[in-house]
Design a protein around this motif. Structure first.
Motif, PDB file in Angstrom:
ATOM      1  N   GLN A 117       0.834  -1.131   0.049  1.00 35.57           N
ATOM      2  CA  GLN A 117      -0.010   0.000   0.031  1.00 35.57           C
ATOM      3  C   GLN A 117       0.880   1.441  -0.078  1.00 35.57           C
ATOM      4  N   PRO A 118       0.361   2.308  -0.405  1.00 31.05           N
ATOM      5  CA  PRO A 118       1.226   3.746  -0.556  1.00 31.05           C
ATOM      6  C   PRO A 118       1.515   4.077   0.705  1.00 31.05           C
ATOM      7  N   ASN A 119       2.676   4.738   1.059  1.00 30.48           N
ATOM      8  CA  ASN A 119       2.807   5.356   2.519  1.00 30.48           C
ATOM      9  C   ASN A 119       2.208   6.385   2.765  1.00 30.48           C
ATOM     10  N   ASP A 120       2.296   6.766   4.072  1.00 31.89           N
ATOM     11  CA  ASP A 120       1.147   7.847   4.610  1.00 31.89           C
ATOM     12  C   ASP A 120       1.232   9.059   3.685  1.00 31.89           C
ATOM     13  N   ILE A 121       2.301   9.615   3.255  1.00 35.04           N
ATOM     14  CA  ILE A 121       2.380  10.692   2.361  1.00 35.04           C
ATOM     15  C   ILE A 121       1.581  10.582   1.035  1.00 35.04           C
TER      16      ILE A 121
END
Length: 260
Positions: A117-121
């Protein structure tokens, strides 16, 4: 006898001093805490060549890029405020689908774990896009994605230049083509804020710029063209595509050969 012993002591002291001064010079590259030492400590041997921490970081970043840019491209096509935005979204989907497949193949061969999954940013950027509409959406889409692609360009260049791993080198070449294509398509939207990009890049830069002086209004002398001399024949040719574009309809990557 005392004079001889004294001379011998002086010579021995000089040799020891020279040796002490020379030792750091020839051994510096491999000393603990140096850049070379850090590279060696983070590297693992593979049949395709050493795999460094930078190589692994690049592989993860390629995967992360696809995890947020592909859904951003899907959203752009669904919302399609302009044809240029829709076209950019199309290129994001096709390019990152292809690049993600390549990165997963390389990761499996090298035994590198990839995120799912994409990182937080990146998730924050997707939320920004989902919350925007109209002209604001177009602006955010073009600039968030153009800025992200521009920043990863530097990492691609570094990895392509320095990696000793043939799998990573090939992936960097593939990523370079894809990112350049996406940058071009995003700029074709006419929404990219180049002033904002330049100002952000200049933040923290303290070195004075170099280069020729600014124009003074007078026409400078025309430079001589860089052309070959003699009557040699050449077999290569310039890129067949139009200036500023990159063909992303590439064939499947060939199997890289083991290093050595």
């Amino acid at each position: 006898m005392r004079r001889i012993n004294g001379t011998a002591l002086i010579i021995a002291a000089l040799v020891a001093t020279v040796g002490a001064l020379a030792f750091p010079v020839w051994s510096y590259a491999d000393r603990s805490g140096t850049g070379q030492d850090n590279v060696n400590a983070s590297s693992v041997a593979t049949q395709w060549g050493p795999l460094t921490a930078t190589d692994r970081d690049f592989l993860v970043k390629v995967r992360l890029a696809g995890l947020w840019e592909l859904p951003a491209g899907q959203q752009a096509i669904e919302r399609a405020p302009t044809k240029a935005i829709k076209d950019a979204g199309d290129h994001l989907i096709v390019g990152h689908s292809d690049l993600d497949k390549r990165s997963r193949t390389v990761a499996a061969q090298l035994g590198v774990e990839l995120p799912n999954q994409p990182n937080d940013i990146q998730q924050g950027w997707l939320r920004e896009l989902s919350a925007a509409s109209g002209r604001e959406y177009e602006y955010k889409f073009a600039n968030l994605l153009r800025n992200a692609h521009g920043k990863v360009f530097a990492l691609i260049a570094q990895v392509r230049h320095t990696t000793r791993n043939t799998l990573i080198r090939q992936l960097a070449s593939d990523a370079n083509l894809t990112v350049l294509d996406h940058i071009t398509m995003l700029e074709n939207t006419g929404m990219v804020d180049f002033d904002a990009i330049a100002n952000e890049a200049a933040t923290g830069v303290t070195a004075s710029p170099t280069g020729p002086p600014p124009p003074d209004g007078n026409l400078p002398p025309a430079p001589q063209p860089a052309e070959p001399s003699g009557n040699q024949s050449f077999t290569s040719s310039p890129s067949p595509v139009a200036p500023g574009t990159v063909n992303t309809n590439r064939p499947e990557a060939s199997e890289p050969q083991p290093a050595g």
